[in-house]
Design a protein around this motif. Structure first.
Motif, PDB file in Angstrom:
ATOM      1  N   VAL A   1       2.103  16.744  -5.811  1.00 24.02           N
ATOM      2  CA  VAL A   1       2.084  16.778  -4.353  1.00 24.02           C
ATOM      3  C   VAL A   1       2.929  15.621  -3.841  1.00 24.02           C
ATOM      4  N   LEU A   2       3.955  15.934  -3.064  1.00 22.43           N
ATOM      5  CA  LEU A   2       4.853  14.931  -2.509  1.00 22.43           C
ATOM      6  C   LEU A   2       4.335  14.512  -1.142  1.00 22.43           C
ATOM      7  N   VAL A   3       4.089  13.219  -0.963  1.00 23.64           N
ATOM      8  CA  VAL A   3       3.524  12.686   0.280  1.00 23.64           C
ATOM      9  C   VAL A   3       4.601  11.864   0.986  1.00 23.64           C
ATOM     10  N   LEU A   4       5.029  12.349   2.163  1.00 20.53           N
ATOM     11  CA  LEU A   4       6.098  11.699   2.909  1.00 20.53           C
ATOM     12  C   LEU A   4       5.667  11.453   4.353  1.00 20.53           C
ATOM     13  N   GLY A   5       6.462  10.675   5.058  1.00 14.96           N
ATOM     14  CA  GLY A   5       6.193  10.331   6.450  1.00 14.96           C
ATOM     15  C   GLY A   5       6.863   9.009   6.765  1.00 14.96           C
ATOM     16  N   LEU A   6       7.043   8.722   8.038  1.00 11.55           N
ATOM     17  CA  LEU A   6       7.690   7.482   8.430  1.00 11.55           C
ATOM     18  C   LEU A   6       6.860   6.281   7.982  1.00 11.55           C
ATOM     19  N   ASP A   7       7.528   5.139   7.851  1.00 10.13           N
ATOM     20  CA  ASP A   7       6.815   3.922   7.493  1.00 10.13           C
ATOM     21  C   ASP A   7       5.760   3.609   8.559  1.00 10.13           C
ATOM     22  N   GLY A   8       4.592   3.187   8.094  1.00 11.49           N
ATOM     23  CA  GLY A   8       3.502   2.862   9.007  1.00 11.49           C
ATOM     24  C   GLY A   8       2.632   4.034   9.395  1.00 11.49           C
ATOM     25  N   ALA A   9       2.905   5.219   8.867  1.00 12.99           N
ATOM     26  CA  ALA A   9       2.119   6.404   9.236  1.00 12.99           C
ATOM     27  C   ALA A   9       0.728   6.396   8.607  1.00 12.99           C
TER      28      ALA A   9
ATOM     29  N   ALA B   1     -14.140   0.717   0.004  1.00  9.28           N
ATOM     30  CA  ALA B   1     -13.633   0.186   1.261  1.00  9.28           C
ATOM     31  C   ALA B   1     -12.391  -0.664   1.035  1.00  9.28           C
ATOM     32  N   ARG B   2     -11.438  -0.514   1.928  1.00 10.68           N
ATOM     33  CA  ARG B   2     -10.248  -1.354   1.893  1.00 10.68           C
ATOM     34  C   ARG B   2      -9.812  -1.569   3.337  1.00 10.68           C
ATOM     35  N   ASP B   3      -9.694  -2.828   3.740  1.00  7.34           N
ATOM     36  CA  ASP B   3      -9.359  -3.135   5.129  1.00  7.34           C
ATOM     37  C   ASP B   3      -7.894  -2.862   5.438  1.00  7.34           C
ATOM     38  N   ARG B   4      -7.027  -3.147   4.475  1.00  4.90           N
ATOM     39  CA  ARG B   4      -5.601  -3.014   4.740  1.00  4.90           C
ATOM     40  C   ARG B   4      -4.864  -2.607   3.475  1.00  4.90           C
ATOM     41  N   THR B   5      -3.913  -1.712   3.631  1.00  6.05           N
ATOM     42  CA  THR B   5      -3.081  -1.289   2.508  1.00  6.05           C
ATOM     43  C   THR B   5      -1.644  -1.722   2.769  1.00  6.05           C
ATOM     44  N   ALA B   6      -1.050  -2.403   1.815  1.00  6.74           N
ATOM     45  CA  ALA B   6       0.324  -2.895   1.993  1.00  6.74           C
ATOM     46  C   ALA B   6       1.306  -1.739   2.090  1.00  6.74           C
ATOM     47  N   PRO B   7       2.353  -1.875   2.903  1.00  2.13           N
ATOM     48  CA  PRO B   7       3.372  -0.812   3.008  1.00  2.13           C
ATOM     49  C   PRO B   7       4.022  -0.543   1.660  1.00  2.13           C
ATOM     50  N   THR B   8       4.373   0.710   1.430  1.00  2.00           N
ATOM     51  CA  THR B   8       5.022   1.095   0.182  1.00  2.00           C
ATOM     52  C   THR B   8       6.515   0.856   0.285  1.00  2.00           C
TER      53      THR B   8
ATOM     54  N   LEU C   1       2.477  11.816  -5.239  1.00  2.90           N
ATOM     55  CA  LEU C   1       3.583  10.871  -5.259  1.00  2.90           C
ATOM     56  C   LEU C   1       3.989  10.564  -3.827  1.00  2.90           C
ATOM     57  N   GLU C   2       3.788   9.313  -3.428  1.00  6.93           N
ATOM     58  CA  GLU C   2       4.209   8.859  -2.105  1.00  6.93           C
ATOM     59  C   GLU C   2       5.532   8.112  -2.229  1.00  6.93           C
ATOM     60  N   VAL C   3       6.494   8.491  -1.417  1.00  4.29           N
ATOM     61  CA  VAL C   3       7.766   7.775  -1.351  1.00  4.29           C
ATOM     62  C   VAL C   3       7.811   7.040  -0.023  1.00  4.29           C
ATOM     63  N   GLY C   4       8.236   5.783  -0.043  1.00  3.64           N
ATOM     64  CA  GLY C   4       8.272   4.966   1.166  1.00  3.64           C
ATOM     65  C   GLY C   4       9.016   5.630   2.306  1.00  3.64           C
ATOM     66  N   GLY C   5       8.632   5.282   3.544  1.00  2.76           N
ATOM     67  CA  GLY C   5       9.199   5.947   4.713  1.00  2.76           C
ATOM     68  C   GLY C   5      10.183   5.127   5.508  1.00  2.76           C
ATOM     69  N   SER C   6      10.682   4.024   4.931  1.00  6.12           N
ATOM     70  CA  SER C   6      11.689   3.246   5.639  1.00  6.12           C
ATOM     71  C   SER C   6      12.976   4.060   5.773  1.00  6.12           C
TER      72      SER C   6
END
Length: 231
Positions: free
Chosen positions: A66-74, A88-95, A113-118
């Motif tokens: 499964v390919l997971v895409l979207g703009l950075d910060g989505a 629980a996780r308060d914050r996840t670092a940008p990919t 598989l998530e590819v960064g959205g920059s």
């Protein structure tokens, strides 16, 4: 002498290229050891017992990507986190490059598989479509100014592969300024897909507090399993 900023731009381009190369190598590795491929294609194992005993081989389950895409910060990384674990996780670092999780299900081994959205990485998104069994596109429901960009990127991907099953996640529905699913349907011009392909648009909130609500990421996991089981 190079003009001011040239080295910085070159660094960004090289960084994006290296990240994309790493993602492609990852898919190649999965393809070799796990039989990745569209619509049930599988890798035929060699006769050597050393390969048959490899821990990554699981012939009792069908491997799907499964390919997971979207703009950075989505919120893609947070969604992957809560699909694979409810801790629980308060914050996840940008990919910056790519991120992966494995989700076991009955009869399936789902690799997300998530590819960064920059902006630099978006150029390489379509390189991953051929190996995917499904596309999950994540949209920040609160980011109105960038919705035209999200719409453009989404429809570019759909034009690249008109048959790939599609799930769109209207994320951050827990925010007071989030657009509704109906509003996002219009903003993303999803009406043009009617009659062309089956797709799903789900409201989500990738937070621990939302796991027991109607926008829980748990519903995403259930939908992925249901759709992928029918492919």
């Amino acid at each position: 002498m190079a003009p001011p900023g040239a080295f910085g731009h070159l660094s960004l381009v090289l960084g994006a290229a290296l990240a994309a190369l790493g993602s492609l190598l990852f898919i190649a590795w999965r393809s070799y050891f796990r039989g990745a491929g569209r619509w049930g294609a599988r890798w035929e194992p060699p006769t050597s017992s050393s390969y048959l005993d490899h821990p990554c081989l699981n012939f009792s389950k069908r491997q799907v990507l499964v390919l997971v895409l979207g703009l950075d910060g989505a919120g893609k990384s947070s969604i992957l986190h809560y699909i694979s674990s409810e801790a629980a996780r308060d914050r996840t670092a940008p990919t910056e490059g790519f991120n992966t999780v494995d989700v076991p299900a009955e009869g399936l081994q789902i690799d997300l598989l998530e590819v960064g959205g920059s902006q630099n990485l978006r150029f390489y998104w379509n390189q991953f479509l051929r190996q995917a069994h499904m596309l999950v596109f994540v949209v920040d429901s609160t980011d109105g100014p960038r919705l035209p960009t999200a719409r453009k990127e989404l429809h570019w991907l759909l034009a690249e592969d008109p048959q790939l099953p599609l799930v769109i996640l209207a994320n951050k529905q827990d925010k007071t300024d989030a657009l509704s699913v109906a509003e996002l349907h219009q903003e993303l011009a999803l009406h043009v897909l009617t009659g062309q392909r089956e797709f799903f648009l789900l409201p989500t909130s990738a937070t621990h507090a939302a796991l027991t609500t109607a926008t829980s990421v748990r519903h995403v996991k259930s939908l992925l399993v249901e759709v992928l089981s029918q492919l």
